[in-house]
Motif scaffolding. Sequence first.
Motif, PDB file in Angstrom:
ATOM      1  N   UNK A   1      10.594  35.058  18.410  1.00  0.00           N
ATOM      2  CA  UNK A   1       9.486  33.505  18.739  1.00  0.00           C
ATOM      3  C   UNK A   1       8.893  32.952  18.186  1.00  0.00           C
ATOM      4  N   UNK A   2       8.868  33.019  16.587  1.00  0.00           N
ATOM      5  CA  UNK A   2       8.637  31.940  16.019  1.00  0.00           C
ATOM      6  C   UNK A   2       9.574  30.886  15.489  1.00  0.00           C
ATOM      7  N   UNK A   3      10.754  30.810  15.846  1.00  0.00           N
ATOM      8  CA  UNK A   3      11.820  29.781  15.825  1.00  0.00           C
ATOM      9  C   UNK A   3      11.606  29.193  16.561  1.00  0.00           C
ATOM     10  N   UNK A   4      10.754  29.588  17.745  1.00  0.00           N
ATOM     11  CA  UNK A   4      11.261  29.455  19.234  1.00  0.00           C
ATOM     12  C   UNK A   4       9.406  28.087  18.989  1.00  0.00           C
ATOM     13  N   UNK A   5       8.637  28.988  18.833  1.00  0.00           N
ATOM     14  CA  UNK A   5       7.915  28.189  18.244  1.00  0.00           C
ATOM     15  C   UNK A   5       8.007  27.301  17.864  1.00  0.00           C
ATOM     16  N   UNK A   6       8.266  27.125  16.582  1.00  0.00           N
ATOM     17  CA  UNK A   6       8.721  26.518  15.754  1.00  0.00           C
ATOM     18  C   UNK A   6       9.561  24.518  16.390  1.00  0.00           C
ATOM     19  N   UNK A   7      10.389  25.297  16.974  1.00  0.00           N
ATOM     20  CA  UNK A   7      10.918  24.755  18.012  1.00  0.00           C
ATOM     21  C   UNK A   7      10.551  23.583  18.838  1.00  0.00           C
ATOM     22  N   UNK A   8       9.308  24.489  19.786  1.00  0.00           N
ATOM     23  CA  UNK A   8       9.018  23.796  20.586  1.00  0.00           C
ATOM     24  C   UNK A   8       7.763  22.484  19.925  1.00  0.00           C
ATOM     25  N   UNK A   9       6.979  23.284  18.823  1.00  0.00           N
ATOM     26  CA  UNK A   9       6.077  22.419  18.069  1.00  0.00           C
ATOM     27  C   UNK A   9       7.141  21.068  17.658  1.00  0.00           C
ATOM     28  N   UNK A  10       8.113  21.176  16.901  1.00  0.00           N
ATOM     29  CA  UNK A  10       9.549  19.638  16.011  1.00  0.00           C
ATOM     30  C   UNK A  10      10.009  18.787  17.576  1.00  0.00           C
ATOM     31  N   UNK A  11       9.740  19.669  19.398  1.00  0.00           N
ATOM     32  CA  UNK A  11       9.617  19.236  20.447  1.00  0.00           C
ATOM     33  C   UNK A  11       8.892  17.994  20.356  1.00  0.00           C
ATOM     34  N   UNK A  12       7.986  18.929  20.528  1.00  0.00           N
ATOM     35  CA  UNK A  12       6.497  17.718  20.587  1.00  0.00           C
ATOM     36  C   UNK A  12       6.112  16.482  19.726  1.00  0.00           C
ATOM     37  N   UNK A  13       6.756  16.854  18.826  1.00  0.00           N
ATOM     38  CA  UNK A  13       6.574  15.710  17.376  1.00  0.00           C
ATOM     39  C   UNK A  13       7.610  14.688  17.658  1.00  0.00           C
ATOM     40  N   UNK A  14       8.574  14.823  18.351  1.00  0.00           N
ATOM     41  CA  UNK A  14       9.835  14.177  17.899  1.00  0.00           C
ATOM     42  C   UNK A  14       9.755  12.846  19.746  1.00  0.00           C
ATOM     43  N   UNK A  15       9.015  13.638  20.610  1.00  0.00           N
ATOM     44  CA  UNK A  15       8.440  12.556  22.042  1.00  0.00           C
ATOM     45  C   UNK A  15       7.274  12.640  21.767  1.00  0.00           C
ATOM     46  N   UNK A  16       6.002  12.722  21.395  1.00  0.00           N
ATOM     47  CA  UNK A  16       4.775  11.997  21.419  1.00  0.00           C
ATOM     48  C   UNK A  16       4.423  11.141  20.024  1.00  0.00           C
ATOM     49  N   UNK A  17       5.232  11.635  19.271  1.00  0.00           N
ATOM     50  CA  UNK A  17       4.938  10.470  17.322  1.00  0.00           C
ATOM     51  C   UNK A  17       6.215  10.174  16.991  1.00  0.00           C
ATOM     52  N   UNK A  18       5.622   8.299  16.415  1.00  0.00           N
ATOM     53  CA  UNK A  18       7.174   7.782  16.134  1.00  0.00           C
ATOM     54  C   UNK A  18       7.063   8.737  14.590  1.00  0.00           C
ATOM     55  N   UNK A  19       7.113   9.666  13.848  1.00  0.00           N
ATOM     56  CA  UNK A  19       7.445  10.038  12.789  1.00  0.00           C
ATOM     57  C   UNK A  19       9.255  10.102  12.478  1.00  0.00           C
ATOM     58  N   UNK A  20       9.483  10.223  11.525  1.00  0.00           N
ATOM     59  CA  UNK A  20      10.827  10.317  11.229  1.00  0.00           C
ATOM     60  C   UNK A  20      11.715  12.247  11.691  1.00  0.00           C
ATOM     61  N   UNK A  21      12.393  12.017  11.683  1.00  0.00           N
ATOM     62  CA  UNK A  21      13.010  13.464  11.730  1.00  0.00           C
ATOM     63  C   UNK A  21      13.077  13.824  10.050  1.00  0.00           C
ATOM     64  N   UNK A  22      13.201  12.971   9.310  1.00  0.00           N
ATOM     65  CA  UNK A  22      12.794  13.125   7.602  1.00  0.00           C
ATOM     66  C   UNK A  22      11.239  13.775   7.805  1.00  0.00           C
ATOM     67  N   UNK A  23      10.424  13.706   8.260  1.00  0.00           N
ATOM     68  CA  UNK A  23       9.254  13.193   8.316  1.00  0.00           C
ATOM     69  C   UNK A  23       8.661  15.116   9.476  1.00  0.00           C
TER      70      UNK A  23
END
Length: 291
Positions: A234-256
Amino acid sequence: MKSVKHKIPVINGRNFRDKYFYPVDTRTDTGKFEIHRREDEGYRCQPMITANRLDFYMVVLVTGGEGIKTFGTKQYYIRKGMLCFISPGMVTNWESVVDEHQGYIMTFDAHILPHLHTYPFFQLDGCPVIQLNAEQQADFHHYFQEIEKEYKAGQLELIKAFLTVVFLKAQQLYTATEQGAGSNAAIRLTAAFTALIDKDFEQKLATYAGLLNVTQNHLNDTVKAVTGKTPGTHIHERMVKEAAQLLVHTELTIAEICYRLNFSDQSYFIRFFKKYTGFTPGQYRSNTKGL
């Protein structure tokens, strides 16, 4: 002086949407038959629905999302892969655990097919939830897609034929055991844990167990028994969800993004993300931005 008893409201086709879904402009009646996707904006379920009875039948195929549903006196933790049946007169209530839900909702009256009340999952003392395996999920998803197609085409007789297939296939899978059910305490503990990680998914399991006043082993065993997944998953899936949102909605680099999510190794983060999504972070961002 006459005693006044609390009455559980009866929901009919005219007020079904107002009670169950977020307000939308659509105001057609449930009528003889309807099918809608749970993720459609006009059919997003309210996060909390108090006790009520329907005056029509409802069948729900869950392909995403989680929540606590009470059918009569039985409480279930509803999650992906569940097929749920509600008959007229059954007392139900609902408490959403997550914001997003996917799947199908079908509603229809008692006259669409004969002898609906004889199916075991529609009986008030029956088991209203069937847990499907991956192959069964695919089969039922196909049936619901076909029903949706015929609904849009206005082919009621074909809808009835597919409904009959759904009910007969469900009857083959039906058992009288409490599939997906759990004790109220176990379901509530699981819901509380899910709510905690939704707010803050960066803590250790011991921290969540402490906040919930249970041992790690008890938390692990309970969550796995109720949801079929460990707390770690459950925790991992929540982390992936957060990562996906950051990838879509921000210009942060993958490293950031990797740094923000406390991954010390970017290559591990990429493998981790791909394990759960099937895409690398770069591929996911490119595919989503291109939509």
